[in-house]
Design a protein around this motif. Sequence first.
Motif, mmCIF file in Angstrom:
data_model
loop_
_atom_site.group_PDB
_atom_site.id
_atom_site.type_symbol
_atom_site.label_atom_id
_atom_site.label_comp_id
_atom_site.label_asym_id
_atom_site.label_seq_id
_atom_site.Cartn_x
_atom_site.Cartn_y
_atom_site.Cartn_z
ATOM 1 N N VAL A 142 -111.926 -32.297 -106.213
ATOM 2 C CA VAL A 142 -112.943 -31.333 -106.634
ATOM 3 C C VAL A 142 -112.415 -30.514 -107.805
ATOM 4 N N ASN A 143 -111.179 -30.051 -107.693
ATOM 5 C CA ASN A 143 -110.600 -29.249 -108.772
ATOM 6 C C ASN A 143 -110.443 -30.037 -110.058
ATOM 7 N N MET A 144 -110.183 -31.335 -109.925
ATOM 8 C CA MET A 144 -110.047 -32.173 -111.112
ATOM 9 C C MET A 144 -111.401 -32.546 -111.704
ATOM 10 N N GLY A 145 -112.462 -32.252 -110.970
ATOM 11 C CA GLY A 145 -113.788 -32.592 -111.479
ATOM 12 C C GLY A 145 -114.187 -34.029 -111.216
ATOM 13 N N LEU A 146 -113.479 -34.707 -110.318
ATOM 14 C CA LEU A 146 -113.825 -36.096 -110.011
ATOM 15 C C LEU A 146 -114.819 -36.176 -108.849
ATOM 16 N N VAL A 147 -114.880 -35.125 -108.077
ATOM 17 C CA VAL A 147 -115.749 -35.099 -106.898
ATOM 18 C C VAL A 147 -116.556 -33.796 -106.887
ATOM 19 N N SER A 148 -117.811 -33.908 -106.463
ATOM 20 C CA SER A 148 -118.637 -32.712 -106.292
ATOM 21 C C SER A 148 -118.676 -32.319 -104.829
ATOM 22 N N LYS A 149 -118.670 -31.035 -104.587
ATOM 23 C CA LYS A 149 -118.727 -30.507 -103.224
ATOM 24 C C LYS A 149 -120.045 -29.762 -103.053
ATOM 25 N N PHE A 150 -120.763 -30.087 -101.995
ATOM 26 C CA PHE A 150 -122.060 -29.454 -101.768
ATOM 27 C C PHE A 150 -122.119 -28.791 -100.412
ATOM 28 N N ASP A 151 -123.042 -27.859 -100.291
ATOM 29 C CA ASP A 151 -123.329 -27.243 -98.996
ATOM 30 C C ASP A 151 -124.821 -27.366 -98.742
ATOM 31 N N PHE A 152 -125.184 -28.128 -97.725
ATOM 32 C CA PHE A 152 -126.594 -28.303 -97.416
ATOM 33 C C PHE A 152 -127.027 -27.451 -96.232
ATOM 34 N N GLY A 153 -126.185 -26.505 -95.865
ATOM 35 C CA GLY A 153 -126.590 -25.542 -94.854
ATOM 36 C C GLY A 153 -126.377 -25.964 -93.410
ATOM 37 N N ASP A 154 -125.641 -27.046 -93.182
ATOM 38 C CA ASP A 154 -125.414 -27.461 -91.802
ATOM 39 C C ASP A 154 -123.992 -27.158 -91.341
ATOM 40 N N GLY A 155 -123.328 -26.291 -92.073
ATOM 41 C CA GLY A 155 -122.021 -25.836 -91.621
ATOM 42 C C GLY A 155 -120.845 -26.713 -92.009
ATOM 43 N N ARG A 156 -121.107 -27.805 -92.702
ATOM 44 C CA ARG A 156 -119.972 -28.597 -93.161
ATOM 45 C C ARG A 156 -120.201 -28.985 -94.625
ATOM 46 N N ALA A 157 -119.127 -29.068 -95.369
ATOM 47 C CA ALA A 157 -119.247 -29.408 -96.785
ATOM 48 C C ALA A 157 -119.472 -30.911 -96.942
ATOM 49 N N ARG A 158 -120.109 -31.286 -98.024
ATOM 50 C CA ARG A 158 -120.369 -32.702 -98.340
ATOM 51 C C ARG A 158 -119.718 -33.024 -99.672
ATOM 52 N N TYR A 159 -119.210 -34.235 -99.766
ATOM 53 C CA TYR A 159 -118.485 -34.621 -100.970
ATOM 54 C C TYR A 159 -119.066 -35.891 -101.578
ATOM 55 N N GLU A 160 -119.085 -35.936 -102.903
ATOM 56 C CA GLU A 160 -119.573 -37.116 -103.604
ATOM 57 C C GLU A 160 -118.728 -37.375 -104.838
#
Lengths: 157, 157
Positions: free
Chosen positions: B71-89
Amino acid sequence: MPGRWGKGPASWWHGEFKGCGYRITIPRQIILKVLEESSGHLSAEDIYLKVYKIYPAIGLATVYRTLEILVNMGLVSKFDFGDGRARYELIQDIKEPVHHHHLVCTNCGRIIDYTDFLEEEIELIKKIEKKLSAKYNFEIKNHTIQFNGLCDKCSNK
Amino acid sequence: MPGRWGKGPASWWHGEFKGCGYRITIPRQIILKVLEESSGHLSAEDIYLKVYKIYPAIGLATVYRTLEILVNMGLVSKFDFGDGRARYELIQDIKEPVHHHHLVCTNCGRIIDYTDFLEEEIELIKKIEKKLSAKYNFEIKNHTIQFNGLCDKCSNK
DNA sequence: TATAATAATGAGAATGATTATCAATAGTAA
DNA sequence: TTACTATTGATAATCATTCTCATTATTATA
């Protein structure tokens, strides 16, 4: 609080609240008061502490419970700025939500509100919502736009 | 993975990784592999379980640590869809990020990707970013657009 | 206004995702 | 192959949020 005063400063939400079957309680009144008088981006604990000064008997669980109701009723927006805690903001005007978007500094966590939209910006959002509703058969309630990056202090280092 | 192949299927990120002082390890290679072969919206545990099938020695902490780096390198995006856990792409193409936005059903949690942008949509985002950069002296790295509402199944009930 | 029904509360326990700790291991440059 | 040290896996710790439950407060009604 444009668009909400006029019916009595402390009561604009009472009807809506009762209409949903909820009781008007002291803790809820104070939580709403705090939300009205604060400038957004408040965590549950921020709110708890502000309420505590007025009403020390408040419990943290009540703050969470009330916020959940308000979010579900569409009176409050809940955000995640990536620091591990949710942030809450009273929605200024329900009829015509003044969507202020956010600039979030991923280094220091600073949050800047961004309310001066371009004409076309509002137009486009409406257009997109219409398109998405039709294509995916989705009933869109609201949207979130967030820009992430480095604020002036963090990028000039 | 358009724009990334050609230098050898498993190595496009090696140079970037080493350049940042990170070592190429088995767990990291497998995590990247899993991200490449999955279709996004993965929680840390989702990723852990997929990696586990290939490499049962994996630890959950390593998954979190690797994701943080990505995420810090900008290779992955981190999302929060409101279900209490982060999602990664995994981000598809770093040079020209193909920002797919999300439709999130606030009732059942279903997530729909939305990639077919309008021409003007992309234009406008660029315009806004330029304007915000100038006005707030903010170095914008990326943005998130999310529409919340009810999916077809949840609104027809 | 008093009362009954029950929604709401506060305290604290429980949950669950994420992060920190630390001794053992593996990647890298030489 | 070696020496250095980043990384790892296991697990404990953290921390925001949710749950539980006995007590209290609100509200409709008499």
